[in-house]
Design an enzyme around this catalytic site. Sequence first.
Site: not given
Length: 366
Positions: A162, A165, A322
């Site tokens: 996905d 990962e 992130e």
Amino acid sequence: MSGESLSLVAHSLDVITRLQSPTGAYPASPTFSAYRGYSWLRDGSFIAEGVSRHGDVAGADAFHAWCARVVGDRAGQVDALVARAARGEAVPVSEMLPTRFTLDGVDGDDDWWDFQLDGYGTWLWALREHVARHGRMVPAVEKGVRATVRYLAAFWHLPCYDWWEEHVEHRHVATLGAVHAGLRAAAGLGVLSAAEEAAAAQAVAGIEALVAREGVADGGHLRKWLGSDAVDGSLLACVEPFGLYPAGHPVGEATVAEVERRLAMEGGVYRFLADTFYGGGRWPLLSGFLGWNHARAGRTAEARRCLEWMAAQATPEGDLPEQVPDLLLAPERRQEWLDRWGPVATPLLWSHGMYLILADELGVRT
């Protein structure tokens, strides 16, 4: 909007354009140990969409041309894989196209979670958006586009990793949404053969039928993967921008509402409730997707809150990470990732790209 919002738009554009490789690739993050030197089709496509909206036509052109070269150079590999599948052979995951490439466009030499189809679909979607926005085709992309369509049309139905990962054994609805959007977009570029157009149309219809049959939970929202009742932040993209179920559709509305109910907190959005990566923090880029959906549905105040939360996560230098380390889902798991890969990726260019997209949706431009 505030001066801080305009400042972060300018900084995001500067970070992205300054770090773009001469080859056209966007590095995922310039210093993060596991990402350094690599470009993802998925990340880069949303980064390119962000700069395209803010007038960096040449930068987006260069990225799309890089993608086309990367995939076009592997057209022979694609055709060999498709031929094997047509003969009934089971093609190993290890022989599929990579999900990330070096900035020079070659395969990496370290192991990765490589069979991911969403990035290929996302690239086709982003290319079409860029072309339509600026009224001109990016030169020399035809070979790459056609190879990508043949690849996706042949293998869309297979389980793969996905967005995050993970879980190569499942068929992920966000991946299906990306492929669906990409194949529809490719059909509008005017470069496909009749056979490729037919294969793309057949795959689009197949995805629609499969998701309608197995991808919608009893609550009327999309599932994380077929057979699961979990939700995932990546499902937001199936509504806006991919339009598998658009903003006005009951399934689209239910999906955004369920993701927000389960995964959003104080403006930030988690990937999924079982997340343990760096302790499972909230991701600014997912707040960008939530805000994008709110903006398209006319919920402007909610979209602005998402943009403001994203901006509040920037470092004093203006770099977006992130994920953020407060309100973790699994705080006891954070240290193992710090030991393995070092500090969280900062800047993450995808976060900056999503900030640019949401800022544009809200009319915030330099």
